[in-house]
Design a protein around this motif. Structure first.
Motif, PDB file in Angstrom:
ATOM      1  N   SER A  26       0.914  -1.214  -0.059  1.00 46.51           N
ATOM      2  CA  SER A  26       0.187  -0.013   0.069  1.00 46.51           C
ATOM      3  C   SER A  26       0.791   1.444  -0.087  1.00 46.51           C
ATOM      4  O   SER A  26       0.353   2.214  -0.371  1.00 46.51           O
ATOM      5  CB  SER A  26      -0.805   0.079   1.186  1.00 46.51           C
ATOM      6  N   ILE A  27       1.993   1.155   0.436  1.00 44.50           N
ATOM      7  CA  ILE A  27       3.088   2.289   0.657  1.00 44.50           C
ATOM      8  C   ILE A  27       3.330   2.531  -0.796  1.00 44.50           C
ATOM      9  O   ILE A  27       3.426   3.693  -1.329  1.00 44.50           O
ATOM     10  CB  ILE A  27       4.217   2.261   1.609  1.00 44.50           C
ATOM     11  N   VAL A  28       3.580   1.580  -1.679  1.00 41.52           N
ATOM     12  CA  VAL A  28       4.398   1.678  -2.914  1.00 41.52           C
ATOM     13  C   VAL A  28       2.941   2.378  -3.664  1.00 41.52           C
ATOM     14  O   VAL A  28       3.094   3.364  -4.643  1.00 41.52           O
ATOM     15  CB  VAL A  28       4.344   0.424  -3.586  1.00 41.52           C
ATOM     16  N   GLU A  29       1.736   1.894  -3.472  1.00 40.03           N
ATOM     17  CA  GLU A  29       0.456   2.658  -4.294  1.00 40.03           C
ATOM     18  C   GLU A  29       0.676   4.044  -3.658  1.00 40.03           C
ATOM     19  O   GLU A  29       0.480   5.123  -4.432  1.00 40.03           O
ATOM     20  CB  GLU A  29      -0.685   1.889  -3.800  1.00 40.03           C
ATOM     21  N   MET A  30       0.767   4.322  -2.549  1.00 45.00           N
ATOM     22  CA  MET A  30       0.626   5.645  -2.082  1.00 45.00           C
ATOM     23  C   MET A  30       1.575   6.711  -2.866  1.00 45.00           C
ATOM     24  O   MET A  30       1.598   7.757  -3.207  1.00 45.00           O
ATOM     25  CB  MET A  30       0.943   5.824  -0.464  1.00 45.00           C
ATOM     26  N   MET A  31       3.030   6.037  -3.013  1.00 40.90           N
ATOM     27  CA  MET A  31       3.904   6.646  -3.525  1.00 40.90           C
ATOM     28  C   MET A  31       3.643   7.068  -4.956  1.00 40.90           C
ATOM     29  O   MET A  31       3.898   8.120  -5.485  1.00 40.90           O
ATOM     30  CB  MET A  31       5.084   6.060  -3.732  1.00 40.90           C
ATOM     31  N   LEU A  38       5.403  13.137   4.113  1.00 40.58           N
ATOM     32  CA  LEU A  38       5.284  12.870   5.610  1.00 40.58           C
ATOM     33  C   LEU A  38       4.464  11.520   5.961  1.00 40.58           C
ATOM     34  O   LEU A  38       4.802  10.699   6.472  1.00 40.58           O
ATOM     35  CB  LEU A  38       4.438  13.975   6.467  1.00 40.58           C
ATOM     36  N   GLU A  39       3.399  11.387   4.944  1.00 40.71           N
ATOM     37  CA  GLU A  39       2.454  10.400   5.098  1.00 40.71           C
ATOM     38  C   GLU A  39       3.302   8.953   4.903  1.00 40.71           C
ATOM     39  O   GLU A  39       3.310   7.938   5.480  1.00 40.71           O
ATOM     40  CB  GLU A  39       1.404  10.142   4.291  1.00 40.71           C
ATOM     41  N   LEU A  40       4.313   9.035   3.910  1.00 43.36           N
ATOM     42  CA  LEU A  40       4.926   8.071   3.359  1.00 43.36           C
ATOM     43  C   LEU A  40       5.836   7.565   4.436  1.00 43.36           C
ATOM     44  O   LEU A  40       5.978   6.451   4.662  1.00 43.36           O
ATOM     45  CB  LEU A  40       5.699   8.117   2.184  1.00 43.36           C
ATOM     46  N   LEU A  44       6.159   4.181   6.145  1.00 39.32           N
ATOM     47  CA  LEU A  44       7.448   3.033   6.275  1.00 39.32           C
ATOM     48  C   LEU A  44       7.971   3.045   7.733  1.00 39.32           C
ATOM     49  O   LEU A  44       8.394   1.950   7.898  1.00 39.32           O
ATOM     50  CB  LEU A  44       8.432   4.015   5.545  1.00 39.32           C
ATOM     51  N   SER A  45       7.794   3.935   8.553  1.00 40.35           N
ATOM     52  CA  SER A  45       8.160   3.605   9.961  1.00 40.35           C
ATOM     53  C   SER A  45       7.499   2.642  10.608  1.00 40.35           C
ATOM     54  O   SER A  45       8.120   1.875  11.294  1.00 40.35           O
ATOM     55  CB  SER A  45       8.095   4.971  10.671  1.00 40.35           C
ATOM     56  N   ALA A  46       6.152   2.572  10.338  1.00 39.59           N
ATOM     57  CA  ALA A  46       5.241   1.502  10.765  1.00 39.59           C
ATOM     58  C   ALA A  46       5.697   0.194  10.250  1.00 39.59           C
ATOM     59  O   ALA A  46       5.645  -0.727  11.075  1.00 39.59           O
ATOM     60  CB  ALA A  46       4.136   1.756  10.523  1.00 39.59           C
TER      61      ALA A  46
END
Length: 92
Positions: A26-31, A38-40, A44-46
């Motif tokens: 889902s992070i890849v999709e967000m990118m 900041l959201e990314l 990623l930290s999570a």
């Protein structure tokens, strides 16, 4: 203990890693959607935290079971260094 042995913590670790894997997708999709950095970074930290916890659980389980099996029962006075090693390994 066999290299192929499944420890009792493995199912929980697998579940945690699969959750992290989905989260990472889902992070890849967000990118790709150009979401704010900041959201990314937060996401990623999570994922990083989940993977770190999975590693910690795996190492602690290994020490608790494989090391104990290798060393076997020891009198209290001889266990001190083993117990200290297990305690300090939690800081890895």
């Amino acid at each position: 203990m066999s290299e192929k042995a499944v420890h009792r913590s493995h199912p929980a670790i697998i579940k945690r890693l699969k959750r992290a894997e989905g989260h990472l997708r889902s992070i890849v999709e967000m990118m790709e959607e150009a979401r704010p950095c900041l959201e990314l970074a937060q996401q990623l930290s999570a994922v990083e935290s989940a993977i770190r916890q999975a590693k910690k659980t795996l190492i602690e389980d290994h020490l608790d079971h494989c090391l104990e099996e290798t060393v076997g029962p020891l009198p209290r006075e001889r266990r001190k260094s083993i117990d200290e090693f297990k305690a300090i390994a939690k800081y890895l």
